[in-house]
Design a protein around this motif. Structure first.
Motif, PDB file in Angstrom:
ATOM      1  N   GLU A   1       0.813  -1.211   0.000  1.00  0.00           N
ATOM      2  CA  GLU A   1       0.000   0.000   0.000  1.00  0.00           C
ATOM      3  C   GLU A   1       0.848   1.264   0.000  1.00  0.00           C
ATOM      4  O   GLU A   1       0.522   2.247  -0.668  1.00  0.00           O
ATOM      5  CB  GLU A   1      -0.926  -0.001   1.211  1.00  0.00           C
ATOM      6  N   ARG A   2       1.962   1.263   0.744  1.00  0.00           N
ATOM      7  CA  ARG A   2       2.774   2.477   0.826  1.00  0.00           C
ATOM      8  C   ARG A   2       3.367   2.856  -0.539  1.00  0.00           C
ATOM      9  O   ARG A   2       3.533   4.039  -0.852  1.00  0.00           O
ATOM     10  CB  ARG A   2       3.874   2.320   1.871  1.00  0.00           C
ATOM     11  N   VAL A   3       3.684   1.826  -1.346  1.00  0.00           N
ATOM     12  CA  VAL A   3       4.221   2.109  -2.682  1.00  0.00           C
ATOM     13  C   VAL A   3       3.096   2.576  -3.607  1.00  0.00           C
ATOM     14  O   VAL A   3       3.268   3.519  -4.385  1.00  0.00           O
ATOM     15  CB  VAL A   3       4.930   0.873  -3.272  1.00  0.00           C
ATOM     16  N   ARG A   4       1.935   1.930  -3.516  1.00  0.00           N
ATOM     17  CA  ARG A   4       0.794   2.346  -4.339  1.00  0.00           C
ATOM     18  C   ARG A   4       0.409   3.795  -4.029  1.00  0.00           C
ATOM     19  O   ARG A   4       0.107   4.581  -4.929  1.00  0.00           O
ATOM     20  CB  ARG A   4      -0.402   1.429  -4.114  1.00  0.00           C
ATOM     21  N   ASP A   5       0.428   4.150  -2.755  1.00  0.00           N
ATOM     22  CA  ASP A   5       0.098   5.527  -2.367  1.00  0.00           C
ATOM     23  C   ASP A   5       1.108   6.517  -2.940  1.00  0.00           C
ATOM     24  O   ASP A   5       0.742   7.614  -3.381  1.00  0.00           O
ATOM     25  CB  ASP A   5       0.050   5.655  -0.840  1.00  0.00           C
TER      26      ASP A   5
END
Length: 313
Positions: free
Chosen positions: A133-137
């Motif tokens: 999720e942190r990379v997608r964000d």
């Protein structure tokens, strides 16, 4: 002391050689789209006795420099192979460090004044949904911050695999045909290209791979192989990749382009000579273009005679 002197001499030599190479670059034949396989971060770290994530961190600094070199030279699009689908098989701790680095760098790039001054569009290519999720964000953040720019495009290939990209596009085409949204006889290049990870992506003119391996590793097969991109392999690990290496890659591309232009001109000349009855105006136009690319010794017979028997200008 001696090692310091050698280092300074080496830096001066590199700077001088870089200036020489820059003067040799033809501004009108700079590649529009450069794609880079950033190989050797882990081996660079191993050579120095560091952990792999320190090699990736050092490589990120090279990435910033290459972005600047491309923009300064007039390259319009840069694609970086940051994380392949095969990289999911790496040890969990190394993957997590890579994910942290990707997330941090995407946000950092999106906030740098120079990115906005140069109007750089940042976007991701790949199966982004597979990333944490942190990379997608971070991908979404960089996209939102730079979406309105079109002076330069930075593609970051993450969770990317060339075969997977083509397979996904083929499946989408098949579904469209099955549902009736696309007729079978309407399946063409555009129908496939529209279903790739990102649209539009320019055809790749030059692929650079560092680290010594001479393979393109399933990278951008549609955009590179279809365009018969030039490929430049070099031995420095990615953190060691220098401006001299970059300029040598561009020079290799330009040399290949000149060779291709000459070959095309010579083939056209052979056709003109074989079909001497072509319209005079058309022949003149073709031959005027040929003269630019052919060496002096190959220009014999390029003059087309007009109706009064005199050579055409």
């Amino acid at each position: 002391m001696l090692s310091l002197v050698r280092e300074r001499v080496g830096e001066r030599f590199q700077a001088a050689y870089s200036r020489v190479l820059e003067r040799e670059i033809d501004d009108e034949r700079v590649p529009s789209h450069v794609a880079v396989i950033q190989d050797g971060n882990r081996r660079y770290a191993r050579k120095r006795g560091d952990d792999p994530h320190e090699g990736h961190q050092a490589g990120a600094q090279t990435t910033e420099q290459v972005l600047e070199w491309c923009a300064d030279l007039g390259v319009e699009e840069l694609t970086l192979y940051a994380f392949s689908t095969e990289n999911f098989d790496r040890p969990a701790d190394e993957r997590e460090h890579l994910f942290d680095l990707l997330a941090n760098k995407l946000r950092e790039f999106a906030n740098v004044d120079e990115i906005h001054d140069r109007e750089v569009r940042i976007r991701a290519l790949g199966e982004v949904s597979r990333l944490p999720e942190r990379v997608r964000d971070a991908v979404d953040y960089a996209d939102r911050r730079t979406r309105g720019y079109d002076s330069f495009t930075l593609n970051v290939a993450v969770a990317y695999g060339g075969r997977a990209e083509l397979l996904g596009a083929a499946r989408d085409v098949a579904r469209a045909v099955e549902s009736g949204d696309l007729a079978a006889d309407e399946v063409d290049v555009d129908a496939v290209a529209d279903r790739l990870y990102a649209d539009p992506v320019r055809d790749v003119d030059l692929i650079i791979r560092t680290g010594g391996d001479e393979r393109t590793s399933n990278f951008l097969p549609w955009h590179a192989n279809g365009n018969e991109a030039a490929v430049f392999f070099c031995t420095p690990y990615w953190p060691e990749f220098s401006k001299v290496d970059f300029l040598r890659a561009v020079r290799t591309y330009e040399s290949r382009e000149r060779s291709w232009r000459r070959a095309r001109a010579e083939r056209a000349l052979a056709l003109v000579r074989a079909f001497g009855g072509v319209e005079l105006d058309e022949a003149r136009a073709v031959l005027a273009r040929l003269r630019e690319y052919l060496p002096e010794g190959s220009r014999e017979g390029l003059d087309v005679e007009s109706e009064d028997g005199k050579a055409a200008d």
